[in-house]
Structures are given as C-alpha cells and as structure tokens.
Write an enzyme that holds these catalytic residues in place. Sequence first.
Site, PDB file in Angstrom:
ATOM      1  N   SER A 144       0.859  -1.195   0.000  1.00 37.53           N
ATOM      2  CA  SER A 144       0.000   0.000   0.000  1.00 37.53           C
ATOM      3  C   SER A 144       0.884   1.231   0.000  1.00 37.53           C
ATOM      4  O   SER A 144       2.073   1.143   0.365  1.00 37.53           O
ATOM      5  CB  SER A 144      -0.843  -0.023   1.288  1.00 37.53           C
ATOM      6  OG  SER A 144      -1.512   1.211   1.485  1.00 37.53           O
ATOM      7  N   TYR A 157      -2.961   0.044  10.696  1.00 34.84           N
ATOM      8  CA  TYR A 157      -2.858  -0.307   9.269  1.00 34.84           C
ATOM      9  C   TYR A 157      -1.496   0.124   8.712  1.00 34.84           C
ATOM     10  O   TYR A 157      -0.816  -0.650   8.027  1.00 34.84           O
ATOM     11  CB  TYR A 157      -3.989   0.352   8.482  1.00 34.84           C
ATOM     12  CG  TYR A 157      -3.985  -0.025   7.010  1.00 34.84           C
ATOM     13  CD1 TYR A 157      -4.449  -1.267   6.590  1.00 34.84           C
ATOM     14  CD2 TYR A 157      -3.526   0.866   6.032  1.00 34.84           C
ATOM     15  CE1 TYR A 157      -4.444  -1.630   5.245  1.00 34.84           C
ATOM     16  CE2 TYR A 157      -3.525   0.525   4.687  1.00 34.84           C
ATOM     17  CZ  TYR A 157      -3.987  -0.720   4.295  1.00 34.84           C
ATOM     18  OH  TYR A 157      -3.979  -1.066   2.958  1.00 34.84           O
TER      19      TYR A 157
HETATM   20  N1  LIG Z   1      -8.519  -0.314  -1.712  1.00 36.72           N
HETATM   21  C1  LIG Z   1      -7.503   0.459  -1.427  1.00 36.72           C
HETATM   22  O1  LIG Z   1      -7.609   1.698  -1.414  1.00 36.72           O
HETATM   23  C2  LIG Z   1      -6.163  -0.147  -1.105  1.00 36.72           C
HETATM   24  C3  LIG Z   1      -5.043   0.677  -1.097  1.00 36.72           C
HETATM   25  C4  LIG Z   1      -3.804   0.133  -0.818  1.00 36.72           C
HETATM   26  C5  LIG Z   1      -3.673  -1.214  -0.554  1.00 36.72           C
HETATM   27  N2  LIG Z   1      -4.781  -2.013  -0.562  1.00 36.72           N
HETATM   28  C6  LIG Z   1      -4.577  -3.430  -0.241  1.00 36.72           C
HETATM   29  O2  LIG Z   1      -5.123  -4.219  -1.290  1.00 36.72           O
HETATM   30  C7  LIG Z   1      -5.390  -5.521  -0.788  1.00 36.72           C
HETATM   31  C8  LIG Z   1      -6.730  -5.974  -1.338  1.00 36.72           C
HETATM   32  O3  LIG Z   1      -7.741  -5.151  -0.818  1.00 36.72           O
HETATM   33  P1  LIG Z   1      -8.899  -4.521  -1.706  1.00 36.72           P
HETATM   34  O4  LIG Z   1      -8.777  -3.063  -1.600  1.00 36.72           O
HETATM   35  O5  LIG Z   1      -8.927  -5.154  -3.029  1.00 36.72           O
HETATM   36  O6  LIG Z   1     -10.202  -4.878  -0.843  1.00 36.72           O
HETATM   37  P2  LIG Z   1     -11.161  -6.143  -0.872  1.00 36.72           P
HETATM   38  O7  LIG Z   1     -11.889  -6.137   0.427  1.00 36.72           O
HETATM   39  O8  LIG Z   1     -11.948  -6.162  -2.129  1.00 36.72           O
HETATM   40  O9  LIG Z   1     -10.129  -7.359  -0.911  1.00 36.72           O
HETATM   41  C9  LIG Z   1      -9.626  -7.959   0.251  1.00 36.72           C
HETATM   42  C10 LIG Z   1     -10.044  -9.410   0.240  1.00 36.72           C
HETATM   43  O10 LIG Z   1      -9.444 -10.053   1.364  1.00 36.72           O
HETATM   44  C11 LIG Z   1     -10.402 -10.966   1.866  1.00 36.72           C
HETATM   45  N3  LIG Z   1     -10.104 -11.240   3.272  1.00 36.72           N
HETATM   46  C12 LIG Z   1     -10.054 -10.363   4.306  1.00 36.72           C
HETATM   47  N4  LIG Z   1      -9.799 -11.006   5.438  1.00 36.72           N
HETATM   48  C13 LIG Z   1      -9.682 -12.321   5.120  1.00 36.72           C
HETATM   49  C14 LIG Z   1      -9.422 -13.488   5.860  1.00 36.72           C
HETATM   50  N5  LIG Z   1      -9.230 -13.435   7.190  1.00 36.72           N
HETATM   51  N6  LIG Z   1      -9.356 -14.671   5.213  1.00 36.72           N
HETATM   52  C15 LIG Z   1      -9.563 -14.749   3.863  1.00 36.72           C
HETATM   53  N7  LIG Z   1      -9.805 -13.668   3.116  1.00 36.72           N
HETATM   54  C16 LIG Z   1      -9.869 -12.477   3.737  1.00 36.72           C
HETATM   55  C17 LIG Z   1     -11.747 -10.270   1.694  1.00 36.72           C
HETATM   56  O11 LIG Z   1     -12.796 -11.216   1.745  1.00 36.72           O
HETATM   57  C18 LIG Z   1     -11.569  -9.593   0.362  1.00 36.72           C
HETATM   58  O12 LIG Z   1     -12.017 -10.402  -0.711  1.00 36.72           O
HETATM   59  C19 LIG Z   1      -5.301  -5.432   0.733  1.00 36.72           C
HETATM   60  O13 LIG Z   1      -4.093  -6.002   1.169  1.00 36.72           O
HETATM   61  C20 LIG Z   1      -5.311  -3.937   0.990  1.00 36.72           C
HETATM   62  O14 LIG Z   1      -4.655  -3.585   2.185  1.00 36.72           O
HETATM   63  C21 LIG Z   1      -6.021  -1.520  -0.849  1.00 36.72           C
END
Ligand SMILES: NC(=O)c1ccc[n+]([C@@H]2O[C@H](COP(=O)([O-])OP(=O)(O)OC[C@H]3O[C@@H](n4cnc5c(N)ncnc54)[C@H](O)[C@@H]3O)[C@@H](O)[C@H]2O)c1
Length: 265
Positions: A144, A157
């Site tokens: 991130s 976070y």
């Molecule tokens: N969306 C943003 O702005 C952003 C920015 C920077 C980094 N990220 C990172 O991107 C990654 C993906 O997140 P996203 O934004 O696509 O959101 P998202 O919620 O769509 O994806 C995260 C996924 O992780 C799964 N998950 C969470 N806890 C879990 C567990 N205990 N066991 C199994 N699955 C689990 C959720 O069900 C979900 O499908 C994360 O690591 C997040 O920190 C997101």
Amino acid sequence: MGWLQQQVALVTGGGSGIGRAVVRRFLEEGCAGVGVLVRSQEQAESLVKEFGESVEIFLGDVRNPQDNLGAVEATVNKFGKLDTLVANAGVWDFFTRLEKMSLEQIANSFDEIFSINVKAYLLAAAAAAPHLRKSKGSMIFTLSNSAFYAGGGGPLYVASKHAGVGLVKQLAYEFAPDVRVNAVAPGGTVTPLRGPETLGKQENRLSEIPNFEASVAETMPLRFIAQPEDHAGHYVLLASKRNSKATTAAIIQSDGGWEIRKMRS
Ligand SMILES: NC(=O)c1ccc[n+]([C@@H]2O[C@H](COP(=O)([O-])OP(=O)(O)OC[C@H]3O[C@@H](n4cnc5c(N)ncnc54)[C@H](O)[C@@H]3O)[C@@H](O)[C@H]2O)c1
C-alpha cells in the site's frame, strides 16, 4: 500471446477488489489456472460464475495455517504446479487514530489487523515455498502507499503495511536465487475493503466512505482514483519469468504519485 502462458497462480483474497482484478488479468495473460483463497461462499460462487474451470476455489481464512496449506495443495492438485503466489487479502482500519481506541481495542485490533495483513502473508509464503522453489517462480505481496507514508490509515494499518516491506526484503533474501519476492503498493482504490471486527467496522466498506473517490482524486497528483484493474498489469509484469527475470525485493508503487502530492497547508 499473453505474458503468463501456461503459468499457475494462487491469489489470496481474490474474490473481490484488487485480488479479483489480478485473477481476471492473469487468466487473460494465458495462465493455465488460478487458485483463489476466499472467505465467503458468495465470493466462491461469483468467481466460478465468471471464470468456470479456470479457477480452483478454496474457502478459508488466511489467518489459519492449514487453510494456506489447503489452498496451495488444491491449486497444485488441480493445475499441476504453482508459479506465482499473490498474497493479497487485507483489512483496513478506517483511519482510526490511536487516541480514538481504548487500550483493549488497540490490543485486539493489533492482533486482528496484523494477523491478516502480516502473519497471513508469511503463512502463505511458507505454504507455497516448496512449489515455488520447484518452478523457480515468484511471490507478489499487495502492500500500500501506507507501506511508505503516513496518512493512508491509522497507526495499526500503516504499521502493518510497513511490516510488509520487511517481509518482501527478508523473504527475497532468503529465497534467492530460486524464488523472486516482490510487491505492488497501490494507493486509494475503489474496492469494498473492510474494517476490523475488533473496531466494530467489519461491515464498513472503503468504497462507501462519503466523498472518498473525489477526495482521493483531488489529493493525487495524477488526479484520479484507481480502479482495481489499474494495478493488475504490475502483478503481470512481476509474475512474468521473462520480463522480470532480474527483479527481486522490488516494490512497484501504483498510487497516483503519493510521493509528490501537495502537503495540506
Ligand atoms: N482499496 C484500497 O484503497 C487499497 C489501497 C492500498 C492497498 N490495498 C490493499 O489491497 C489488498 C486488497 O484489498 P482490496 O482493496 O482489493 O479490498 P477487498 O476487500 O476487495 O479485498 C480484500 C479481500 O481479502 C479478503 N479477506 C479479508 N480477510 C480475510 C481473511 N481473514 N481470510 C480470507 N480472506 C480475507 C476479503 O474477503 C476480500 O475479498 C489489501 O491487502 C489492501 O490492504 C487496498
């Protein structure tokens, strides 16, 4: 011809958001199959509906060591090998500042957030390692902008994603020369990223924060908020044995230029 012809990958948290965009793009680039570790039956059904036999779904919790092993084994049993692990499942803290939490909440939320954002990456890496050594494959972690800078979350976070930088470097060191270990660091992206149960935010979704898209777009030098698919090409590049042969311990920032954003006056 795609960049990942006949490759096999496993993506954790690939039922939604960035992980799902990676699954889609990997298949477009020629992957023979993609294993996906998902949390809910609903995500499982929707993946099968979109991708059919090209995906192998494993329902589990990334915090559980056996679920990581199970997802790796299911993928290898179905598709015969593993070339790329994408450890991606994550949880966000909705900017919760230290002083807004009780001591108990700090203790419990630390455990929850670090279990998903850090411990689970280690478990997935350990479970996948023997197969990746065999295929001379690679690991890719989703980090991130919060892996480098303050202000993209609260202290739990931000600290968890900074820890991810250490994981990438140390594992790249330990797994060279067999397995490359890299990361993609997205910035604000329109996804249903959830909060921790320990803060009562498990039903909160990042994409539902009022004015989120406009405020991110306004802050970013590139002046737009990313969609999940905007990051997927970086995963393809890092997974490609031909195009990233010399790249390990690298983190590609895909955050609209957070480094050069204007500070609030
Ligand atoms: N969306 C943003 O702005 C952003 C920015 C920077 C980094 N990220 C990172 O991107 C990654 C993906 O997140 P996203 O934004 O696509 O959101 P998202 O919620 O769509 O994806 C995260 C996924 O992780 C799964 N998950 C969470 N806890 C879990 C567990 N205990 N066991 C199994 N699955 C689990 C959720 O069900 C979900 O499908 C994360 O690591 C997040 O920190 C997101």
